[in-house]
Design a protein around this motif. Structure first.
Motif, PDB file in Angstrom:
ATOM      1  N   ALA A   1      44.584  35.314  47.804  1.00  0.00           N
ATOM      2  CA  ALA A   1      45.489  34.704  46.817  1.00  0.00           C
ATOM      3  C   ALA A   1      45.993  35.753  45.834  1.00  0.00           C
ATOM      4  CB  ALA A   1      44.782  33.565  46.079  1.00  0.00           C
ATOM      5  N   LEU A   2      45.102  36.632  45.373  1.00  0.00           N
ATOM      6  CA  LEU A   2      45.517  37.685  44.436  1.00  0.00           C
ATOM      7  C   LEU A   2      46.472  38.668  45.093  1.00  0.00           C
ATOM      8  CD1 LEU A   2      42.173  38.420  42.551  1.00  0.00           C
ATOM      9  CD2 LEU A   2      44.200  37.259  41.660  1.00  0.00           C
ATOM     10  N   ARG A   3      46.224  39.020  46.364  1.00  0.00           N
ATOM     11  CA  ARG A   3      47.134  39.927  47.084  1.00  0.00           C
ATOM     12  C   ARG A   3      48.521  39.299  47.219  1.00  0.00           C
ATOM     13  NH1 ARG A   3      42.595  40.669  50.515  1.00  0.00           N
ATOM     14  NH2 ARG A   3      41.604  42.638  50.043  1.00  0.00           N
ATOM     15  N   THR A   4      48.555  37.999  47.525  1.00  0.00           N
ATOM     16  CA  THR A   4      49.837  37.306  47.639  1.00  0.00           C
ATOM     17  C   THR A   4      50.572  37.335  46.308  1.00  0.00           C
ATOM     18  OG1 THR A   4      48.991  35.869  49.379  1.00  0.00           O
ATOM     19  CG2 THR A   4      50.935  35.089  48.169  1.00  0.00           C
ATOM     20  N   MET A   5      49.862  37.055  45.218  1.00  0.00           N
ATOM     21  CA  MET A   5      50.473  37.110  43.888  1.00  0.00           C
ATOM     22  C   MET A   5      50.991  38.501  43.577  1.00  0.00           C
ATOM     23  SD  MET A   5      48.484  35.048  40.998  1.00  0.00           S
ATOM     24  CE  MET A   5      47.457  33.790  41.655  1.00  0.00           C
ATOM     25  N   ALA A   6      50.207  39.510  43.956  1.00  0.00           N
ATOM     26  CA  ALA A   6      50.574  40.897  43.644  1.00  0.00           C
ATOM     27  C   ALA A   6      51.816  41.353  44.406  1.00  0.00           C
ATOM     28  CB  ALA A   6      49.401  41.827  43.947  1.00  0.00           C
TER      29      ALA A   6
ATOM     30  N   LEU B   1      39.444  43.111  27.890  1.00  0.00           N
ATOM     31  CA  LEU B   1      39.670  44.139  28.906  1.00  0.00           C
ATOM     32  C   LEU B   1      38.432  45.007  29.111  1.00  0.00           C
ATOM     33  CD1 LEU B   1      43.338  45.233  28.173  1.00  0.00           C
ATOM     34  CD2 LEU B   1      42.500  43.758  30.029  1.00  0.00           C
ATOM     35  N   GLY B   2      37.673  45.235  28.051  1.00  0.00           N
ATOM     36  CA  GLY B   2      36.449  46.022  28.170  1.00  0.00           C
ATOM     37  C   GLY B   2      35.395  45.354  29.031  1.00  0.00           C
ATOM     38  N   ALA B   3      35.479  44.041  29.184  1.00  0.00           N
ATOM     39  CA  ALA B   3      34.490  43.303  29.975  1.00  0.00           C
ATOM     40  C   ALA B   3      34.945  43.038  31.420  1.00  0.00           C
ATOM     41  CB  ALA B   3      34.183  41.967  29.289  1.00  0.00           C
ATOM     42  N   VAL B   4      36.179  43.425  31.764  1.00  0.00           N
ATOM     43  CA  VAL B   4      36.694  43.171  33.114  1.00  0.00           C
ATOM     44  C   VAL B   4      35.994  44.097  34.105  1.00  0.00           C
ATOM     45  CG1 VAL B   4      38.733  43.362  34.590  1.00  0.00           C
ATOM     46  CG2 VAL B   4      38.929  42.308  32.334  1.00  0.00           C
ATOM     47  N   ASN B   5      35.422  43.513  35.171  1.00  0.00           N
ATOM     48  CA  ASN B   5      34.752  44.324  36.183  1.00  0.00           C
ATOM     49  C   ASN B   5      35.157  43.960  37.604  1.00  0.00           C
ATOM     50  OD1 ASN B   5      33.454  41.919  36.543  1.00  0.00           O
ATOM     51  ND2 ASN B   5      31.489  42.591  35.735  1.00  0.00           N
ATOM     52  N   ALA B   6      36.153  43.090  37.743  1.00  0.00           N
ATOM     53  CA  ALA B   6      36.683  42.699  39.052  1.00  0.00           C
ATOM     54  C   ALA B   6      38.165  42.374  38.855  1.00  0.00           C
ATOM     55  CB  ALA B   6      35.940  41.475  39.574  1.00  0.00           C
TER      56      ALA B   6
ATOM     57  N   ILE C   1      41.511  40.639  38.183  1.00  0.00           N
ATOM     58  CA  ILE C   1      41.728  39.414  37.406  1.00  0.00           C
ATOM     59  C   ILE C   1      43.204  39.295  37.053  1.00  0.00           C
ATOM     60  CG2 ILE C   1      41.166  40.606  35.264  1.00  0.00           C
ATOM     61  CD1 ILE C   1      39.958  37.986  34.202  1.00  0.00           C
ATOM     62  N   GLU C   2      43.718  38.081  37.152  1.00  0.00           N
ATOM     63  CA  GLU C   2      45.102  37.841  36.782  1.00  0.00           C
ATOM     64  C   GLU C   2      45.254  37.922  35.268  1.00  0.00           C
ATOM     65  OE1 GLU C   2      44.244  34.106  39.346  1.00  0.00           O
ATOM     66  OE2 GLU C   2      43.039  35.634  38.351  1.00  0.00           O
ATOM     67  N   ALA C   3      46.413  38.373  34.837  1.00  0.00           N
ATOM     68  CA  ALA C   3      46.684  38.467  33.410  1.00  0.00           C
ATOM     69  C   ALA C   3      46.614  37.086  32.750  1.00  0.00           C
ATOM     70  CB  ALA C   3      48.034  39.125  33.162  1.00  0.00           C
TER      71      ALA C   3
ATOM     72  N   VAL D   1      48.232  41.548  37.956  1.00  0.00           N
ATOM     73  CA  VAL D   1      46.817  41.572  38.316  1.00  0.00           C
ATOM     74  C   VAL D   1      46.202  42.879  37.826  1.00  0.00           C
ATOM     75  CG1 VAL D   1      45.145  41.519  40.220  1.00  0.00           C
ATOM     76  CG2 VAL D   1      47.219  40.137  40.349  1.00  0.00           C
ATOM     77  N   PHE D   2      45.161  42.759  36.997  1.00  0.00           N
ATOM     78  CA  PHE D   2      44.404  43.910  36.539  1.00  0.00           C
ATOM     79  C   PHE D   2      43.356  44.237  37.594  1.00  0.00           C
ATOM     80  CE2 PHE D   2      45.894  42.260  32.496  1.00  0.00           C
ATOM     81  CZ  PHE D   2      46.194  43.404  31.772  1.00  0.00           C
ATOM     82  N   VAL D   3      43.280  45.507  37.986  1.00  0.00           N
ATOM     83  CA  VAL D   3      42.247  45.962  38.923  1.00  0.00           C
ATOM     84  C   VAL D   3      41.513  47.109  38.213  1.00  0.00           C
ATOM     85  CG1 VAL D   3      41.751  46.941  41.191  1.00  0.00           C
ATOM     86  CG2 VAL D   3      43.665  45.335  40.905  1.00  0.00           C
ATOM     87  N   PRO D   4      40.243  46.881  37.863  1.00  0.00           N
ATOM     88  CA  PRO D   4      39.505  47.927  37.135  1.00  0.00           C
ATOM     89  C   PRO D   4      39.301  49.163  38.013  1.00  0.00           C
ATOM     90  CG  PRO D   4      38.064  46.077  37.632  1.00  0.00           C
ATOM     91  CD  PRO D   4      39.429  45.712  38.105  1.00  0.00           C
ATOM     92  N   ARG D   5      39.279  50.316  37.377  1.00  0.00           N
ATOM     93  CA  ARG D   5      38.985  51.562  38.083  1.00  0.00           C
ATOM     94  C   ARG D   5      37.502  51.595  38.382  1.00  0.00           C
ATOM     95  NH1 ARG D   5      42.468  56.322  35.242  1.00  0.00           N
ATOM     96  NH2 ARG D   5      44.470  55.388  35.659  1.00  0.00           N
ATOM     97  N   ARG D   6      37.150  52.205  39.469  1.00  0.00           N
ATOM     98  CA  ARG D   6      35.729  52.309  39.843  1.00  0.00           C
ATOM     99  C   ARG D   6      35.111  53.503  39.218  1.00  0.00           C
ATOM    100  NH1 ARG D   6      34.559  48.966  44.608  1.00  0.00           N
ATOM    101  NH2 ARG D   6      36.507  47.990  45.092  1.00  0.00           N
TER     102      ARG D   6
END
Length: 170
Positions: free
Chosen positions: A76-81, A116-121, A123-125, A165-170
């Motif tokens: 679903a996120l890929r489709t949105m992106a 944003l500091g707590a995002v670890n996967a 996530i949609e805006a 879609v926010f994608v955190p850096r690893r």
């Protein structure tokens, strides 16, 4: 800072070197929207912390079901992106907003940075907005503020159906 033309109801941003009584340096939200529409990027997110920044917004957004299995949620996120998304996360609607209240930052920016500091996967805006709005509401209640952060597609900027879609850096 921001202001609104009482006749046209169009929003403007007043840059640091601008003057409230002299519109020659004001930046029209309509002009910014036109520039965003011309961008080749698939996803554009404007984060605006100024009075009347909600004049960019319109309508509602799609959402990935939070109860989906992880693999289905990724789909679903890929489709949105892949959709063309032009969205604005603003500190308020068509209203004045508070500049400070959280040290060096506004209440809006402090709440956004916390989320944003707590995002670890991924996530949609839209979901970032929900978390931000909840944190902001708690802080605003203590100060007796009626301001509410807003999130919506940017009007006339070529929004299709996606979301940022926010994608955190690893």
């Amino acid at each position: 800072h921001g202001d609104i033309d009482p006749v046209t109801q169009r929003g403007y941003w007043i840059p640091v070197d601008g003057e409230r009584r002299n519109r020659s340096k004001w930046v029209s939200v309509v002009e910014v929207t036109d520039q965003i529409n011309a961008l080749p990027a698939r996803q554009v997110l404007v984060v605006a912390d100024s009075c009347f920044s909600g004049t960019m917004a319109r309508s509602s957004l799609p959402a990935a079901d939070a109860d989906l299995a992880p693999a289905l949620k990724w789909d679903a996120l890929r489709t949105m992106a892949r959709q063309r998304a032009r969205v604005v996360l603003s500190s308020g609607g068509v209203e004045p907003v508070v500049d400070g209240g959280a040290g060096a930052n506004s209440l809006f920016v402090r709440s956004l940075l916390d989320v944003l500091g707590a995002v670890n996967a991924p996530i949609e805006a839209r979901r970032v907005h929900e978390e931000l709005a909840a944190r902001f509401a708690t802080r605003a209640e203590r100060l007796k503020l009626r301001q509410r952060p807003d999130y919506a597609p940017i009007r006339f900027a070529g929004h299709e159906a996606g979301d940022f879609v926010f994608v955190p850096r690893r």
